[in-house]
Scaffold this motif. Structure first.
Motif, PDB file in Angstrom:
ATOM      1  N   ALA A 164       8.512  -3.747   8.866  1.00 46.82           N
ATOM      2  CA  ALA A 164       7.686  -4.845   8.362  1.00 46.82           C
ATOM      3  C   ALA A 164       6.230  -4.418   8.252  1.00 46.82           C
ATOM      4  N   GLU A 165       5.765  -3.658   9.240  1.00 47.58           N
ATOM      5  CA  GLU A 165       4.372  -3.196   9.221  1.00 47.58           C
ATOM      6  C   GLU A 165       4.109  -2.299   8.014  1.00 47.58           C
ATOM      7  N   VAL A 166       4.993  -1.326   7.791  1.00 48.41           N
ATOM      8  CA  VAL A 166       4.817  -0.384   6.691  1.00 48.41           C
ATOM      9  C   VAL A 166       4.882  -1.106   5.349  1.00 48.41           C
ATOM     10  N   LEU A 167       5.883  -1.978   5.178  1.00 46.79           N
ATOM     11  CA  LEU A 167       6.013  -2.681   3.904  1.00 46.79           C
ATOM     12  C   LEU A 167       4.806  -3.577   3.650  1.00 46.79           C
ATOM     13  N   TYR A 168       4.341  -4.270   4.681  1.00 44.81           N
ATOM     14  CA  TYR A 168       3.156  -5.117   4.526  1.00 44.81           C
ATOM     15  C   TYR A 168       1.943  -4.289   4.112  1.00 44.81           C
ATOM     16  N   LEU A 169       1.722  -3.186   4.791  1.00 52.21           N
ATOM     17  CA  LEU A 169       0.565  -2.345   4.479  1.00 52.21           C
ATOM     18  C   LEU A 169       0.655  -1.774   3.067  1.00 52.21           C
TER      19      LEU A 169
END
Length: 226
Positions: A164-169
């Motif tokens: 989720a962190e990577v996709l959001y960023l």
């Protein structure tokens, strides 16, 4: 809230007395002017950034990402309030069904003909100018350049933790790049001093966040897309 109200008021009062030192008219911007187009489009653009930021805050416990998401959501919600407030102040619609997104960026005169009576004439006479996009085509399924598709938003809502962190960023990096291009257009073309100043502030703040997000992605063994 006071700061938002003061900034909205400045959009009306900054040109008071007929004309300002910069020579801009005190009339409200026209319906298809860069000032109005930017306010409409960036309000929509910002709304998605707020939505994505709230999604990721529920999908990860990582404090740096949650803090960034909170800052983006808070900043862009406040700026969206300013943009909508200006449209209300100018007596202009928040949505125009037949206006292509970002078409105001193709205005040949920087919007100086988009105020007052000239702006009203522009509603009938700008067909060649306000149906072109100013910053390249959006990807299929996205409303404007940089914006996420419904499928990408669904993927973000389904991801957890590092994913989720990577996709959001990655999504927010794309989003900021589109937002920076649009804000630069207003900084060049908008006639309202307070709106130009807000747009330039967006450019500077989002460029700084782009650098931060690139570092955060690197820390997670990932990189921006494209």
């Amino acid at each position: 809230m006071f700061a938002v109200g003061a900034t909205v008021a400045a959009a009306s009062d900054g040109d008071g007395g007929g004309s300002s030192a910069s020579g801009t008219s005190s009339r409200a911007p026209g319906r298809y002017s860069p000032d109005a187009g930017f306010a409409r489009d960036m309000a929509v653009h910002h709304q998605q950034a707020v939505e994505m930021s709230f999604i990721v805050r529920d999908r990860t416990g990582d404090e740096p990402v949650r803090s960034l998401a909170y800052d983006i959501a808070n900043t862009q919600a406040n700026q969206r309030g300013m943009l909508i407030g200006w449209l209300d102040l100018w007596g202009l619609p928040k949505v125009i069904a037949d206006e292509p997104p970002m078409s105001w960026m193709a205005a040949p005169d920087g919007g100086t003909g988009g105020t007052g009576e000239a702006g009203e004439a522009g509603e009938a006479g700008e067909a060649g100018g306000h149906h072109e996009h100013g910053t390249g085509a959006a990807k299929p399924g996205a409303l404007m350049p940089g914006m996420a598709t419904k499928e990408e938003l669904a993927a973000l809502g389904a991801a957890e933790g590092r994913d989720a962190e990577v996709l959001y960023l990655q999504l927010m990096t794309d989003h900021h790049k589109g937002g920076v291009a649009m804000a630069r257009g207003c900084a060049r073309q908008c006639a309202t001093p307070a709106e130009r100043a807000l747009a330039q502030g967006m450019v500077e703040a989002q460029q700084s966040e782009l650098t931060l997000m690139a570092d955060m992605l690197k820390q997670r063994g990932a990189a921006p897309r494209g």
